[in-house]
Design a protein around this motif. Structure first.
Motif, PDB file in Angstrom:
ATOM      1  N   TRP A  70      12.823  43.166  27.691  1.00 29.10           N
ATOM      2  CA  TRP A  70      11.684  43.443  28.444  1.00 29.10           C
ATOM      3  C   TRP A  70      10.514  42.549  28.224  1.00 29.10           C
ATOM      4  CZ3 TRP A  70       6.932  45.433  27.349  1.00 29.10           C
ATOM      5  CH2 TRP A  70       5.854  45.906  28.525  1.00 29.10           C
ATOM      6  N   SER A  71      10.213  42.591  26.997  1.00 32.90           N
ATOM      7  CA  SER A  71       8.935  41.818  26.252  1.00 32.90           C
ATOM      8  C   SER A  71       9.223  40.312  26.694  1.00 32.90           C
ATOM      9  CB  SER A  71       8.862  41.961  24.920  1.00 32.90           C
ATOM     10  OG  SER A  71       8.659  43.298  24.635  1.00 32.90           O
ATOM     11  N   ASN A 121      13.302  42.062  35.054  1.00 34.89           N
ATOM     12  CA  ASN A 121      12.332  42.693  34.028  1.00 34.89           C
ATOM     13  C   ASN A 121      11.929  44.203  34.759  1.00 34.89           C
ATOM     14  OD1 ASN A 121       8.935  42.899  33.738  1.00 34.89           O
ATOM     15  ND2 ASN A 121       9.992  42.190  31.681  1.00 34.89           N
ATOM     16  N   LYS A 122      12.000  44.274  35.964  1.00 33.14           N
ATOM     17  CA  LYS A 122      11.789  45.701  36.587  1.00 33.14           C
ATOM     18  C   LYS A 122      12.963  46.468  36.241  1.00 33.14           C
ATOM     19  CE  LYS A 122       9.616  48.382  39.375  1.00 33.14           C
ATOM     20  NZ  LYS A 122      10.792  49.653  39.651  1.00 33.14           N
ATOM     21  N   ARG A 157       9.108  39.041  30.861  1.00 27.89           N
ATOM     22  CA  ARG A 157       7.721  39.253  31.446  1.00 27.89           C
ATOM     23  C   ARG A 157       7.124  37.957  31.935  1.00 27.89           C
ATOM     24  NH1 ARG A 157       3.795  42.514  27.641  1.00 27.89           N
ATOM     25  NH2 ARG A 157       4.662  41.598  26.181  1.00 27.89           N
ATOM     26  N   GLU A 158       7.769  36.855  31.324  1.00 26.37           N
ATOM     27  CA  GLU A 158       7.089  35.344  31.817  1.00 26.37           C
ATOM     28  C   GLU A 158       8.239  34.495  31.606  1.00 26.37           C
ATOM     29  OE1 GLU A 158       3.733  34.394  29.376  1.00 26.37           O
ATOM     30  OE2 GLU A 158       2.534  35.944  29.908  1.00 26.37           O
TER      31      GLU A 158
END
Length: 304
Positions: A256-257, A290-291, A260-261
């Protein structure tokens, strides 16, 4: 709550039971026997199991088995460096067509299973399940060659859907001159993590099914193969914990971290290390991943 999830994860981390395994093996044997009954197919194909079953990350909801049928004659499909053509490397068009190959496979399948037992699909033939065997997707494949400018090449497999286009995959090192691919890298990762890698993949694949069944839109956007590829990008230390719950927590946190980008995940590769996860895919794929990861965290009660 942690103990409750640990009990579930311990169960989800295991492969399907003996009864399901027997039905899978029956499907594989039946299809191999059907293709071997055709003399030409027997001499010009290699039949192999691929997908989640071959990679030992299947769960009970994976109700079918993928079986590749690789044409081993002279026909192959190349991918050339920019500015080069068949002539550059001394290649020429083959007279043996994809449709001819598909018709031959279809004929062998219906000879054994009957017309009602087989459906011709866009990408594969669906051999329908019964009480004896699971549903099976039989995929006609040709050798794919990714050329370098010096004339050397990497071999994988290529699928040509009836609807058009080409799908290139790297399932396994089927021959000594082929590079290591998905299967080999997954085995290596699993050994390096003391078999935790495939356990976590099964857990997250199962979790995705559960979430989808309860109406999660983000879970519908993510396929099991993509889950496996994402988990493969998590560092090995994320799997070095004393419980499945802690391993899942660490893997989800890392994934997840870092999704994000674009900058922190754009060069992530599929398990084969020969194809990017995000480059060349729809622009919103990273955001969808990511969602899903955020929703998975929330579902099991982890706050990012």
């Amino acid at each position: 709550m942690a103990g409750e999830w640990e009990a579930k994860f311990s169960q989800w981390a295991q492969p399907p039971g003996d009864t399901e395994e027997a039905r899978i093996q029956n499907a594989i044997k039946g299809i191999r026997d059907a293709l071997d009954a055709d003399a030409k197919l027997k001499s010009t194909t290699r039949v192999f199991v691929q997908g989640s079953y071959r990679n030992r990350v299947n769960v009970r909801q994976d109700s079918d088995v993928d079986i590749g049928v690789l044409y081993t004659g002279s026909t192959f499909y190349p991918e050339y460096p920019q500015g080069t053509t068949d002539e550059t490397f001394g290649n020429s068009e083959s007279a043996y067509s994809v449709q001819e190959f598909k018709r031959q496979i279809y004929g062998a399948l219906i000879a054994r299973f009957g017309t009602s037992g087989v459906t011709w699909g866009d990408k594969a033939f669906d051999v329908h399940a019964n009480t004896y065997r699971v549903d099976a997707d039989v995929v006609p494949l040709f050798e794919h060659r990714r050329y370098n400018t010096d004339g050397s090449f990497l071999c994988g497999v290529e699928l040509r859907p009836d609807s058009g286009g080409r799908i290139i995959n790297w399932p396994e090192k089927l021959y000594p001159h082929w590079p290591a691919q998905h299967y080999e890298y997954a085995v290596s990762k699993n050994e390096a993590t003391r078999r935790a890698f495939k356990g976590v993949v099964r857990i997250l694949r199962k979790l995705r099914y559960v979430m989808e069944g309860e109406g999660s839109e983000s879970a519908k956007d993510i396929k099991g193969f993509l889950v496996e590829c994402l988990v493969h990008n998590a560092p090995n230390e994320n799997f070095a914990h004393g419980s499945w719950e802690k391993c899942v927590r660490a893997v989800l946190c890392y994934l997840w971290s870092n999704t994000r980008e674009d900058a922190t995940c754009q060069y992530w590769c599929e398990v084969s290390q020969l194809k990017y996860i995000f480059i060349g895919q729809p622009a919103d794929q990273r955001a969808k991943v990511n969602k899903f990861l955020l929703d998975a965290w929330s579902y099991i009660g982890i706050v990012p």
